[in-house]
Design an enzyme around this catalytic site. Structure first.
Site, PDB file in Angstrom:
ATOM      1  N   HIS A 129       0.809  -1.230   0.000  1.00 24.19           N
ATOM      2  CA  HIS A 129       0.000   0.000   0.000  1.00 24.19           C
ATOM      3  C   HIS A 129       0.838   1.274   0.000  1.00 24.19           C
ATOM      4  CE1 HIS A 129      -3.703  -2.174   0.458  1.00 24.19           C
ATOM      5  NE2 HIS A 129      -3.366  -2.695   1.616  1.00 24.19           N
ATOM      6  N   ASP A 166      -3.105 -10.542  -2.300  1.00 21.40           N
ATOM      7  CA  ASP A 166      -3.659 -10.043  -1.044  1.00 21.40           C
ATOM      8  C   ASP A 166      -5.132  -9.668  -1.219  1.00 21.40           C
ATOM      9  OD1 ASP A 166      -2.206  -8.832   1.642  1.00 21.40           O
ATOM     10  OD2 ASP A 166      -4.038  -7.726   1.123  1.00 21.40           O
ATOM     11  N   HIS A 168      -6.538  -7.127  -0.138  1.00 17.20           N
ATOM     12  CA  HIS A 168      -6.658  -5.682  -0.367  1.00 17.20           C
ATOM     13  C   HIS A 168      -5.969  -5.297  -1.673  1.00 17.20           C
ATOM     14  CE1 HIS A 168      -6.979  -6.303   4.029  1.00 17.20           C
ATOM     15  NE2 HIS A 168      -7.872  -5.330   3.961  1.00 17.20           N
ATOM     16  N   ASP A 255      -5.053 -12.986   3.401  1.00 19.05           N
ATOM     17  CA  ASP A 255      -6.241 -12.466   4.089  1.00 19.05           C
ATOM     18  C   ASP A 255      -7.527 -12.692   3.297  1.00 19.05           C
ATOM     19  OD1 ASP A 255      -5.074 -10.664   2.343  1.00 19.05           O
ATOM     20  OD2 ASP A 255      -5.115  -8.952   3.711  1.00 19.05           O
TER      21      ASP A 255
HETATM   22 ZN   LIG Z   1      -4.428  -7.290   2.948  1.00 18.63          ZN
END
Ligand SMILES: [Zn+2]
Ligand SMILES: [Zn+2]
Length: 387
Positions: A129, A166, A168, A255
């Site tokens: 990120h 991931d 996200h 995740d």
């Molecule tokens: Zn994540």
């Protein structure tokens, strides 16, 4: 297909400790390494554990602005305050600890490009990120982006593929390479309508030279193994074969697991292994086995350990034991108690069967088919692929 492999790790990674009760618990990594050890991964003659050093500041500057690096350095001294709007607190020695994680990813890149190993896994990496001038979502410096820049500069690679698993969206990595065709980024993640960072829609497909080289596959909530693998297999292998990368990087966040407390997907470790198997064979088919894995998210400490240890077994072609080793369970229980989780240690390496209701199954599949179609229409023609 068993080549030499390095697992990059340092106990200093455990100092990437954002705050008490923060979901990104450093113990995840200690548990993962311990499980790898207990199931005998490090007895395998093809695998070595490599301790990284801190990267140089100029290597951070390949991606991050000098002002932001200064800010991290300053806040690192006291360990107080936040680097963003509340997800990423500063912590003492954050500058040194994160440089070590970036250093680990660069070390992996060197080992691969010098031909010392074919695969490398930096379990502390995957901080996808962070972007040029800010931290975000628990990530201080983007080690993936730094690694790509480092490889481009030092080894002059012209085509690098980054697959991000991931849950996200890989927004920081995407931003860094958005207008370049020398880096093909693919992110499969929970739809940004429902989850942080709220981006990663199909229409975000790159700009200028990079148009068609940024691929986003937003997944509906409750995507289960079969649906996920359908989407993955429809998109990733054909694109990889068309692009012909010289090196494949993979952010291996887990995740998306059905028990993850921060997200709403429904995958099991079986799906992760299936994906790694495909990625592994693509790496051997297309780029001489050069396959660099990073860690990533995953907020069930037992899942992270079992998933990453199992992935290593898959890569090394060693069989995964059915039961988790007793010594690891004891370690797990002590860690769990220490951080106040009090979950009993998982006794099986595999997950049980996850029951998905027929109606939900149908809805997820229908949504995902549309997503796959949209991605193909937008991306495939750029790569000379039919859709
Ligand atoms: Zn994540
Ligand atoms: Zn291999």
């Amino acid at each position: 297909m068993t080549g030499k492999m390095a697992v990059i790790y340092s106990d200093d990674y455990l100092k990437y400790y954002l705050s008490p009760n923060h979901p990104l618990r450093p113990q995840r990594l200690a548990l993962a390494i311990r499980l790898m050890r207990e199931i005998g991964v490090f007895n395998n003659q093809n695998v070595t554990m490599v301790e990284p050093g801190e990267c140089e500041e100029v290597e951070l500057e390949l991606v991050h602005s000098p002002e932001y690096i200064e800010l991290v350095k300053t806040l690192s001294k006291t360990g107080e305050g936040y680097l963003d709007y509340g997800d990423t607190p500063a912590f003492p020695r954050m500058f040194e600890v994160t440089r070590k994680i970036v250093g680990g990813s660069l070390k992996a890149a060197d080992l691969l490009n010098k031909g010392e190993v074919q695969h490398a896994f930096n379990i502390g990496g995957g901080l996808h990120h962070a972007t040029r001038s800010r931290a975000s979502g628990f990530c201080v410096f983007n080690d993936i982006a730094c690694t790509v820049r480092y490889i481009q500069k030092k080894y002059q690679l012209k085509r690098i593929m980054v697959v991000d698993l991931d849950c996200h969206h890989a927004d920081g990595t995407q931003d860094t390479f958005y207008s370049e065709s020398g880096v093909l980024t693919v992110s499969l993640h929970e739809d940004g309508t429902y989850l942080f960072p709220g981006s990663g829609f199909v229409f975000e497909d790159g700009e200028g030279e990079g148009k068609g080289y940024c691929v986003n596959v937003p997944l509906p909530p409750y995507t289960f193994d079969e649906a996920y693998l359908y989407a993955f297999n429809e998109i990733v292998p054909p694109l990889a074969r068309a692009y012909k990368p010289e090196l494949i990087l993979q952010q291996s966040g887990v995740d998306t697991h059905y028990t993850d407390p921060l997200t709403s997907e429904a995958l099991t470790i079986r799906a992760f292994l299936n994906v790694v198997k495909t990625m592994h064979s693509l790496a051997h088919e297309l780029c001489d086995g050069k396959y660099l894995l990073f860690g990533g998210g995953g907020y069930q400490i037992g899942v992270v350990a079992r998933a990453w240890a199992s992935m290593l077994c898959e890569l090394l072609n060693i069989s995964i034991p059915e039961e988790t080793p007793e010594a690891w369970r004891e370690f797990y229980n002590s860690v769990s108690k220490e951080i106040g989780l009090n979950y009993a240690a998982p006794t099986k390496m595999e997950d049980p069967e996850v029951k998905v209701e027929e109606r939900a199954k149908k809805m997820v599949f229908e949504d995902l088919k549309q997503v796959v179609q949209d991605v193909k229409e937008r991306i495939f023609p750029v790569h000379g692929l039919d859709f």
